[in-house]
Design a protein around this motif. Structure first.
Motif, short mmCIF file in Angstrom:
data_model
loop_
_atom_site.label_atom_id
_atom_site.label_comp_id
_atom_site.label_asym_id
_atom_site.label_seq_id
_atom_site.Cartn_x
_atom_site.Cartn_y
_atom_site.Cartn_z
N MET A 1 1.09 18.08 -12.93
CA MET A 1 0.33 19.14 -12.06
C MET A 1 1.39 19.29 -10.93
N ASN A 2 1.73 20.67 -10.41
CA ASN A 2 2.64 21.09 -9.51
C ASN A 2 1.96 20.96 -8.11
N LYS A 3 3.07 21.14 -7.14
CA LYS A 3 2.39 21.06 -5.74
C LYS A 3 1.47 22.18 -5.41
N ASP A 4 1.98 23.27 -5.76
CA ASP A 4 1.21 24.62 -5.54
C ASP A 4 -0.30 24.68 -6.06
N LYS A 5 -0.36 24.17 -7.27
CA LYS A 5 -1.74 23.82 -7.82
C LYS A 5 -2.50 22.81 -7.31
N ARG A 6 -1.83 21.96 -6.72
CA ARG A 6 -2.63 20.80 -5.96
C ARG A 6 -3.17 21.26 -4.59
N ARG A 7 -2.14 21.91 -3.93
CA ARG A 7 -2.58 22.69 -2.63
C ARG A 7 -3.91 23.66 -2.71
N GLU A 8 -3.85 24.46 -3.95
CA GLU A 8 -4.78 25.39 -4.02
C GLU A 8 -6.23 24.62 -4.36
N ILE A 9 -6.22 23.55 -5.30
CA ILE A 9 -7.14 22.85 -5.54
C ILE A 9 -7.97 22.33 -4.22
N LEU A 10 -7.18 21.65 -3.38
CA LEU A 10 -7.77 21.17 -1.78
C LEU A 10 -8.11 22.38 -1.06
N TYR A 142 -11.55 8.53 -9.49
CA TYR A 142 -10.59 7.97 -10.63
C TYR A 142 -10.81 8.77 -11.48
N ARG A 143 -11.98 9.27 -12.24
CA ARG A 143 -12.22 10.15 -13.29
C ARG A 143 -11.68 11.62 -12.95
N VAL A 144 -12.07 12.18 -11.72
CA VAL A 144 -11.66 13.42 -11.50
C VAL A 144 -9.96 13.55 -11.34
N SER A 145 -9.56 12.58 -10.86
CA SER A 145 -8.16 12.58 -10.52
C SER A 145 -7.36 12.80 -11.97
N ASN A 146 -7.72 11.86 -12.83
CA ASN A 146 -7.18 11.60 -14.20
C ASN A 146 -7.48 12.75 -15.07
N ARG A 147 -8.70 13.32 -14.96
CA ARG A 147 -9.09 14.27 -15.58
C ARG A 147 -8.51 15.29 -15.57
N THR A 148 -8.33 15.96 -14.18
CA THR A 148 -7.80 17.17 -13.88
C THR A 148 -6.48 17.12 -13.82
N LYS A 149 -5.77 15.91 -13.87
CA LYS A 149 -4.43 15.60 -13.85
C LYS A 149 -3.74 15.91 -12.51
N PHE A 150 -4.60 15.82 -11.40
CA PHE A 150 -4.31 15.92 -10.07
C PHE A 150 -3.45 14.60 -9.70
N ALA A 151 -4.03 13.53 -10.12
CA ALA A 151 -3.40 12.07 -9.63
C ALA A 151 -3.66 11.37 -10.86
N ASP A 201 -10.12 26.91 -13.35
CA ASP A 201 -8.81 27.53 -13.69
C ASP A 201 -7.39 26.83 -13.32
N LEU A 202 -7.60 25.79 -12.43
CA LEU A 202 -6.49 25.08 -11.91
C LEU A 202 -6.43 23.63 -12.74
N CYS A 203 -7.53 23.25 -13.44
CA CYS A 203 -7.74 21.84 -13.83
C CYS A 203 -6.94 21.92 -15.09
N GLU A 204 -6.22 20.75 -15.42
CA GLU A 204 -5.42 20.59 -16.66
C GLU A 204 -6.19 19.79 -17.59
N PHE A 205 -7.51 19.51 -17.66
CA PHE A 205 -8.37 19.08 -18.63
C PHE A 205 -8.17 19.83 -19.79
N LYS A 206 -7.92 19.26 -21.09
CA LYS A 206 -7.92 19.83 -22.21
C LYS A 206 -9.25 20.29 -22.75
N ASP A 207 -10.36 19.37 -22.77
CA ASP A 207 -11.48 19.63 -23.41
C ASP A 207 -12.57 20.16 -22.53
N LYS A 208 -12.46 21.36 -21.93
CA LYS A 208 -13.27 22.00 -20.88
C LYS A 208 -14.49 22.33 -21.63
#
Length: 210
Positions: A1-10, A142-151, A201-208
């Motif tokens: 996940m890129n920096k701009d996407k992370r900032r928009e999530i926050l 832990y779940r949200v960070s990994n699932r979204t690919k945020f961290a 729309d910003l989350c990178e989880f594949k199985d939405k």
């Protein structure tokens, strides 16, 4: 996940909850310390039910010592692992009285030296009671960070270090509250509520989900 996407999530999470708070009920650093320690492998709801009765009777280390282990057990017996937790609460109270004049120290090493207090609990106390930019990683974060690919990280410590690295300074004090609440109410473990998620729309989880 890129920096701009992370900032928009926050930014979106901040707009949704501009003043996030822990759902544990407390009125002092000591009450917070006890509540967080009791919340290990237990829900905030169950902890709050117990502390609403416990804290009016004992909300200082000395008052807790006066109750004793068996006395504490009577108030927290509805919480998981209450036997061990009661012992730790009393041991910690004794250390606070003996070593810190009955006050909760604003110091990570001193906090982690207390029985029943690990890194996560210390992070919560430092953040919520003292305003430190610490990030306490629980199962929700832990779940949200990994699932979204945020961290992404294989352990809670990995995720914490990644979050500390990628979260901009202005968001660090509040980010763990946002992620916990997002995991608790939207990004659920078994079936995330993707259709009502403000960052879908910003989350990178594949199985939405729908």
């Amino acid at each position: 996940m890129n920096k701009d996407k992370r900032r928009e999530i926050l930014v979106r999470l901040q707009e949704q909850r501009p003043n996030p708070e822990t759902e544990l009920e407390f009125s002092s650093p000591y009450e917070l310390l006890v509540a967080v320690a009791l919340s290990a492998q237990a829900t905030d709801v169950s902890v709050n039910k117990a502390t609403r009765v416990l804290f009016p009777v004992a909300n200082t280390p000395q008052a807790m010592l006066n109750l004793g282990v068996e006395g504490v057990k009577q108030y927290i017996k509805t919480i998981g692992l209450f036997n061990t937790k009661a012992v730790n609460v009393i041991k910690a109270a004794q250390m606070l009285v003996d070593n810190h004049h009955g006050e909760v120290p604003e110091d990570r090493e001193a906090l982690e030296a207390l029985p029943g207090v690990g890194r996560k609990t210390a992070n919560v106390v430092l953040n919520t009671a003292f305003g430190w930019p610490t990030i306490a990683v629980d199962t929700h974060i832990y779940r949200v960070s990994n699932r979204t690919k945020f961290a992404v990280g294989k352990t809670v410590d990995n995720v914490e270090q990644k979050l500390l690295k990628v979260v901009p300074t202005e968001f660090k004090v509040d980010v763990h509250h946002w992620l916990i609440l997002h995991g608790r109410y939207t990004c659920l473990a078994r079936k995330p509520r993707c259709g009502s998620c403000i960052i879908e729309d910003l989350c990178e989880f594949k199985d939405k989900t729908e």
